[in-house]
Design a protein around this motif. Structure first.
Motif, PDB file in Angstrom:
ATOM      1  N   THR A  37      -5.024  28.610 -20.547  1.00  0.00           N
ATOM      2  CA  THR A  37      -4.966  27.624 -19.467  1.00  0.00           C
ATOM      3  C   THR A  37      -3.666  26.821 -19.439  1.00  0.00           C
ATOM      4  OG1 THR A  37      -6.061  25.943 -20.850  1.00  0.00           O
ATOM      5  CG2 THR A  37      -7.473  27.354 -19.506  1.00  0.00           C
ATOM      6  N   LYS A  38      -2.850  26.937 -20.480  1.00  0.00           N
ATOM      7  CA  LYS A  38      -1.647  26.097 -20.569  1.00  0.00           C
ATOM      8  C   LYS A  38      -0.721  26.293 -19.377  1.00  0.00           C
ATOM      9  CE  LYS A  38       2.068  24.700 -23.689  1.00  0.00           C
ATOM     10  NZ  LYS A  38       2.729  24.907 -24.995  1.00  0.00           N
ATOM     11  N   ASP A  39      -0.569  27.526 -18.924  1.00  0.00           N
ATOM     12  CA  ASP A  39       0.348  27.819 -17.823  1.00  0.00           C
ATOM     13  C   ASP A  39      -0.360  27.924 -16.480  1.00  0.00           C
ATOM     14  OD1 ASP A  39       2.547  27.902 -19.553  1.00  0.00           O
ATOM     15  OD2 ASP A  39       2.092  29.969 -20.109  1.00  0.00           O
ATOM     16  N   THR A  40      -1.570  27.361 -16.392  1.00  0.00           N
ATOM     17  CA  THR A  40      -2.298  27.319 -15.122  1.00  0.00           C
ATOM     18  C   THR A  40      -2.533  25.868 -14.722  1.00  0.00           C
ATOM     19  OG1 THR A  40      -4.521  27.215 -16.117  1.00  0.00           O
ATOM     20  CG2 THR A  40      -3.543  29.407 -15.813  1.00  0.00           C
ATOM     21  N   PHE A  41      -3.009  25.676 -13.493  1.00  0.00           N
ATOM     22  CA  PHE A  41      -3.509  24.361 -13.096  1.00  0.00           C
ATOM     23  C   PHE A  41      -4.936  24.280 -13.624  1.00  0.00           C
ATOM     24  CE2 PHE A  41      -5.355  21.020 -10.662  1.00  0.00           C
ATOM     25  CZ  PHE A  41      -4.308  20.163 -10.352  1.00  0.00           C
ATOM     26  N   CYS A  42      -5.153  23.412 -14.605  1.00  0.00           N
ATOM     27  CA  CYS A  42      -6.411  23.435 -15.369  1.00  0.00           C
ATOM     28  C   CYS A  42      -7.327  22.265 -15.018  1.00  0.00           C
ATOM     29  CB  CYS A  42      -6.096  23.408 -16.867  1.00  0.00           C
ATOM     30  SG  CYS A  42      -7.564  23.363 -17.917  1.00  0.00           S
ATOM     31  N   PHE A  43      -8.548  22.602 -14.596  1.00  0.00           N
ATOM     32  CA  PHE A  43      -9.639  21.635 -14.470  1.00  0.00           C
ATOM     33  C   PHE A  43     -10.435  21.675 -15.777  1.00  0.00           C
ATOM     34  CE2 PHE A  43      -8.776  22.788 -10.102  1.00  0.00           C
ATOM     35  CZ  PHE A  43      -9.045  21.648  -9.356  1.00  0.00           C
ATOM     36  N   ALA A  44     -10.624  20.534 -16.413  1.00  0.00           N
ATOM     37  CA  ALA A  44     -11.396  20.478 -17.653  1.00  0.00           C
ATOM     38  C   ALA A  44     -12.574  19.535 -17.477  1.00  0.00           C
ATOM     39  CB  ALA A  44     -10.521  20.016 -18.823  1.00  0.00           C
ATOM     40  N   VAL A  45     -13.769  20.037 -17.768  1.00  0.00           N
ATOM     41  CA  VAL A  45     -15.007  19.275 -17.583  1.00  0.00           C
ATOM     42  C   VAL A  45     -15.560  18.900 -18.955  1.00  0.00           C
ATOM     43  CG1 VAL A  45     -17.338  19.304 -16.650  1.00  0.00           C
ATOM     44  CG2 VAL A  45     -15.485  20.455 -15.415  1.00  0.00           C
ATOM     45  N   ALA A  46     -15.539  17.613 -19.269  1.00  0.00           N
ATOM     46  CA  ALA A  46     -15.988  17.136 -20.577  1.00  0.00           C
ATOM     47  C   ALA A  46     -17.249  16.291 -20.423  1.00  0.00           C
ATOM     48  CB  ALA A  46     -14.888  16.323 -21.263  1.00  0.00           C
TER      49      ALA A  46
ATOM     50  N   ASN B  61     -24.183  36.205 -11.604  1.00  0.00           N
ATOM     51  CA  ASN B  61     -24.814  36.846 -12.758  1.00  0.00           C
ATOM     52  C   ASN B  61     -23.808  37.016 -13.892  1.00  0.00           C
ATOM     53  OD1 ASN B  61     -27.037  37.944 -14.129  1.00  0.00           O
ATOM     54  ND2 ASN B  61     -26.442  40.025 -13.617  1.00  0.00           N
ATOM     55  N   SER B  62     -23.012  35.985 -14.116  1.00  0.00           N
ATOM     56  CA  SER B  62     -21.945  36.050 -15.111  1.00  0.00           C
ATOM     57  C   SER B  62     -21.570  34.636 -15.542  1.00  0.00           C
ATOM     58  CB  SER B  62     -20.714  36.757 -14.530  1.00  0.00           C
ATOM     59  OG  SER B  62     -19.660  36.784 -15.461  1.00  0.00           O
ATOM     60  N   ASN B  63     -20.914  34.537 -16.706  1.00  0.00           N
ATOM     61  CA  ASN B  63     -20.348  33.258 -17.136  1.00  0.00           C
ATOM     62  C   ASN B  63     -18.839  33.219 -16.879  1.00  0.00           C
ATOM     63  OD1 ASN B  63     -19.968  35.231 -19.068  1.00  0.00           O
ATOM     64  ND2 ASN B  63     -20.649  33.997 -20.799  1.00  0.00           N
ATOM     65  N   LEU B  64     -18.389  34.094 -16.005  1.00  0.00           N
ATOM     66  CA  LEU B  64     -17.000  34.101 -15.560  1.00  0.00           C
ATOM     67  C   LEU B  64     -17.011  34.155 -14.035  1.00  0.00           C
ATOM     68  CD1 LEU B  64     -14.216  34.277 -17.087  1.00  0.00           C
ATOM     69  CD2 LEU B  64     -14.224  36.708 -16.508  1.00  0.00           C
ATOM     70  N   ILE B  65     -16.329  33.195 -13.416  1.00  0.00           N
ATOM     71  CA  ILE B  65     -16.229  33.158 -11.955  1.00  0.00           C
ATOM     72  C   ILE B  65     -14.784  33.445 -11.566  1.00  0.00           C
ATOM     73  CG2 ILE B  65     -16.440  31.734  -9.871  1.00  0.00           C
ATOM     74  CD1 ILE B  65     -18.519  30.057 -11.290  1.00  0.00           C
ATOM     75  N   GLY B  66     -14.580  34.429 -10.708  1.00  0.00           N
ATOM     76  CA  GLY B  66     -13.261  34.701 -10.167  1.00  0.00           C
ATOM     77  C   GLY B  66     -12.359  35.470 -11.118  1.00  0.00           C
ATOM     78  N   SER B  67     -11.175  35.785 -10.624  1.00  0.00           N
ATOM     79  CA  SER B  67     -10.175  36.512 -11.409  1.00  0.00           C
ATOM     80  C   SER B  67      -8.780  35.993 -11.097  1.00  0.00           C
ATOM     81  CB  SER B  67     -10.260  38.010 -11.100  1.00  0.00           C
ATOM     82  OG  SER B  67     -10.104  38.246  -9.701  1.00  0.00           O
ATOM     83  N   GLY B  68      -8.685  34.694 -10.829  1.00  0.00           N
ATOM     84  CA  GLY B  68      -7.410  34.089 -10.455  1.00  0.00           C
ATOM     85  C   GLY B  68      -6.452  33.951 -11.623  1.00  0.00           C
ATOM     86  N   LYS B  69      -5.183  33.795 -11.284  1.00  0.00           N
ATOM     87  CA  LYS B  69      -4.142  33.691 -12.309  1.00  0.00           C
ATOM     88  C   LYS B  69      -3.528  32.300 -12.400  1.00  0.00           C
ATOM     89  CE  LYS B  69      -4.113  38.222 -13.219  1.00  0.00           C
ATOM     90  NZ  LYS B  69      -5.230  38.632 -12.351  1.00  0.00           N
ATOM     91  N   THR B  70      -3.733  31.474 -11.378  1.00  0.00           N
ATOM     92  CA  THR B  70      -2.992  30.202 -11.341  1.00  0.00           C
ATOM     93  C   THR B  70      -3.849  28.962 -11.534  1.00  0.00           C
ATOM     94  OG1 THR B  70      -3.186  30.113  -8.928  1.00  0.00           O
ATOM     95  CG2 THR B  70      -1.228  31.186  -9.839  1.00  0.00           C
ATOM     96  N   VAL B  71      -5.151  29.073 -11.338  1.00  0.00           N
ATOM     97  CA  VAL B  71      -6.060  27.923 -11.476  1.00  0.00           C
ATOM     98  C   VAL B  71      -7.189  28.300 -12.434  1.00  0.00           C
ATOM     99  CG1 VAL B  71      -7.591  26.305 -10.277  1.00  0.00           C
ATOM    100  CG2 VAL B  71      -5.550  27.188  -9.115  1.00  0.00           C
ATOM    101  N   THR B  72      -7.507  27.404 -13.369  1.00  0.00           N
ATOM    102  CA  THR B  72      -8.618  27.649 -14.294  1.00  0.00           C
ATOM    103  C   THR B  72      -9.561  26.451 -14.327  1.00  0.00           C
ATOM    104  OG1 THR B  72      -7.206  26.888 -16.125  1.00  0.00           O
ATOM    105  CG2 THR B  72      -7.454  29.265 -15.846  1.00  0.00           C
ATOM    106  N   VAL B  73     -10.833  26.760 -14.559  1.00  0.00           N
ATOM    107  CA  VAL B  73     -11.848  25.745 -14.808  1.00  0.00           C
ATOM    108  C   VAL B  73     -12.448  26.039 -16.178  1.00  0.00           C
ATOM    109  CG1 VAL B  73     -14.068  24.752 -14.081  1.00  0.00           C
ATOM    110  CG2 VAL B  73     -12.398  25.496 -12.358  1.00  0.00           C
ATOM    111  N   VAL B  74     -12.476  25.042 -17.052  1.00  0.00           N
ATOM    112  CA  VAL B  74     -13.024  25.246 -18.391  1.00  0.00           C
ATOM    113  C   VAL B  74     -13.939  24.087 -18.763  1.00  0.00           C
ATOM    114  CG1 VAL B  74     -11.095  26.620 -19.244  1.00  0.00           C
ATOM    115  CG2 VAL B  74     -11.039  24.146 -19.503  1.00  0.00           C
ATOM    116  N   GLU B  75     -14.915  24.393 -19.586  1.00  0.00           N
ATOM    117  CA  GLU B  75     -15.720  23.350 -20.201  1.00  0.00           C
ATOM    118  C   GLU B  75     -14.953  22.806 -21.399  1.00  0.00           C
ATOM    119  OE1 GLU B  75     -19.821  24.138 -20.978  1.00  0.00           O
ATOM    120  OE2 GLU B  75     -19.939  25.594 -19.353  1.00  0.00           O
TER     121      GLU B  75
END
Length: 450
Positions: free
Chosen positions: A108-117, A152-166
């Motif tokens: 996620t370092k080189d992406t626009f990262c959304f982090a949900v804490a 039906n997955s714990n992975l949404i999408g296949s983008g390269k520039t934006v990430t969402v992580v817990e």
């Protein structure tokens, strides 16, 4: 580390919900993926079906022979003991061995990262946010700590520039992340086996929040001692959901934003805690620039997450709900949602405590939360990564509960005991292997009610 130079990714503990999302990701981008886990589960079966080789015996001879030091990344889960022979095999040969959180930080370092804490609400909030961004056309990949029903997955999408992580607070993992937009949903005491005190947990969340320099991009609930944009349900906040009503089993509500009032959003997950999660995702998406009409459409179409207030049976005669809740606050949220949806109906709750340390630390709160249900079946404590603690048993927890309709039950006797209940609403709760029993429970209940 340059992930482009990595050809093979080996997981020790591949069946974990967070680990399996990473496994799917690396498989998707063309890496050779395989790994070990202690026992087969629904998740490991799904990974095997996708073409990932998994074994269930700690044996270095089962490691693929073409996984060389120079082209292999090894990812471990904190649940694996130091004595694990495969782990030591890789360490002794100077392989690159990383924790899951470290790898997420690299990705996620080189992406626009959304982090949900937050100690509660991470999975639901990040799932809703990932769904909103994906549906609105963002170039996103979301790593989710649960199976999202829409995909039906714990992975949404296949983008390269934006990430969402817990942003997981366990073992201070979230401090490896590089968030551009973040939220903190809650800071309740948890993982005291790691942190020791609630003050230490709060300090760790503060350190995470400080990673977001622009506080206009940090979203918080109104009760948290942090600086950020406040989000609330029926309370004074920068983003506030109000005029809330239930129509056809869904919430319908209006939202006040910093610039306008928007009307008639629809969201189908029950419970005020889920409404709060949806609003948090809404606020983050608006801040990112997502059109509100796209957000509204995505909220209405979000189907939920496996084992998060997951309906297994939903008929006029019987309702069976399964939920991952493993903390008193989460059990309270399940209770609130059930009572709101099914007032004046008898509710049977089955609870499997998770971890001896958590049971010990929150015994009184667990007893109070569980006692709210009409009838309670209490299973043995699921140990996960821990050894038993003297005096910390389900029998001891049961003795603290004020509810008279309470009973200890073994895994072997659980289904038969549930079938004897006359409660029309049944809920199974817990983060242990009770989740593996859901299918059998559903089948037995359906057969009884034919």
């Amino acid at each position: 580390m340059n992930l482009n130079q990595i050809h093979n990714v080996y997981f020790i503990g591949i069946g974990g919900i967070g680990m399996s999302a990473l496994a799917r990701y690396f498989k998707y981008i063309g890496k050779q993926v395989s790994g070990y886990d202690k026992t087969p589960t629904i998740l490991t079966n799904e990974l095997i079906e996708s073409g990932i080789a998994i074994h269930f015996e700690d044996d270095i001879n089962l490691i693929p022979k073409d996984y060389f030091v120079e082209n292999t990344l090894v990812i471990i889960t904190p649940a694996v003991p130091r004595t694990h022979s495969e782990w030591n095999f890789f360490l002794e040969r100077d392989y690159q061995v990383k924790k899951r959180a470290e790898v997420l930080g690299i990705i996620t370092k080189d992406t626009f990262c959304f982090a949900v804490a937050g100690t509660h609400g991470k999975t639901t909030t990040s799932s809703i946010l990932g769904h909103i961004l994906h549906e609105s056309g963002a170039d996103v990949t979301a790593f989710i700590g649960g199976i999202v029903e829409n995909y039906n997955s714990n992975l949404i999408g296949s983008g390269k520039t934006v990430t969402v992580v817990e942003a997981d607070e366990f073992d201070r993992s979230f401090l490896h992340l590089h968030p551009d937009i973040a939220c903190v949903t809650s800071m309740d005491a948890d993982h005291l086996d790691i942190y020791g005190t609630s003050d230490a947990i709060e300090e760790s969340f503060t350190e995470f929040a400080n990673k977001v320099e622009d506080k206009r991009r940090l979203f918080i609930t109104t009760d948290l001692p942090l600086s950020g944009i406040t989000v609330g349900v029926n309370e004074e906040a920068v983003y506030n959901a109000f005029n809330i009503r239930i129509e056809d089993g869904s919430y319908v509500f209006d939202v006040k934003t910093p610039t306008e009032v928007l009307k008639d959003f629809r969201f189908g997950l029950p419970g005020r805690h889920n409404l709060m999660n949806a609003l948090m995702a809404f606020a983050m998406a608006v801040n990112f620039g997502t059109p509100t009409d796209a957000i509204a459409k995505a909220l209405a179409s979000f189907q939920g997450i496996r084992r998060r207030f997951s309906y297994q049976i939903r008929s006029k005669k019987l309702v069976y709900i399964d939920d991952y809740a493993h903390h008193p606050t989460e059990i309270n949220a399940v209770h609130q949602a059930v009572r709101e949806l099914y007032p004046n109906k008898k509710v049977l709750a089955v609870f499997q405590p998770h971890l001896f340390s958590r049971t010990k630390d929150f015994a009184d709160d667990f007893a109070k939360s569980l006692s709210q249900f009409d009838e309670v079946l209490l299973m043995d404590i699921y140990p996960a990564r821990e050894l038993p603690m003297e005096g910390v048993t389900s029998d001891w927890l049961l003795s603290k509960m004020e509810n008279e309709n309470k009973k200890l039950v073994s895994k072997e006797d659980l289904i038969a005991t549930m079938l004897k209940s006359d409660a029309p609403i049944l809920v199974t709760i817990g983060a242990g292997d009770i989740g593996e029993m859901v299918g059998a429970i559903k089948k037995a209940l359906n057969e009884k009610n034919i």
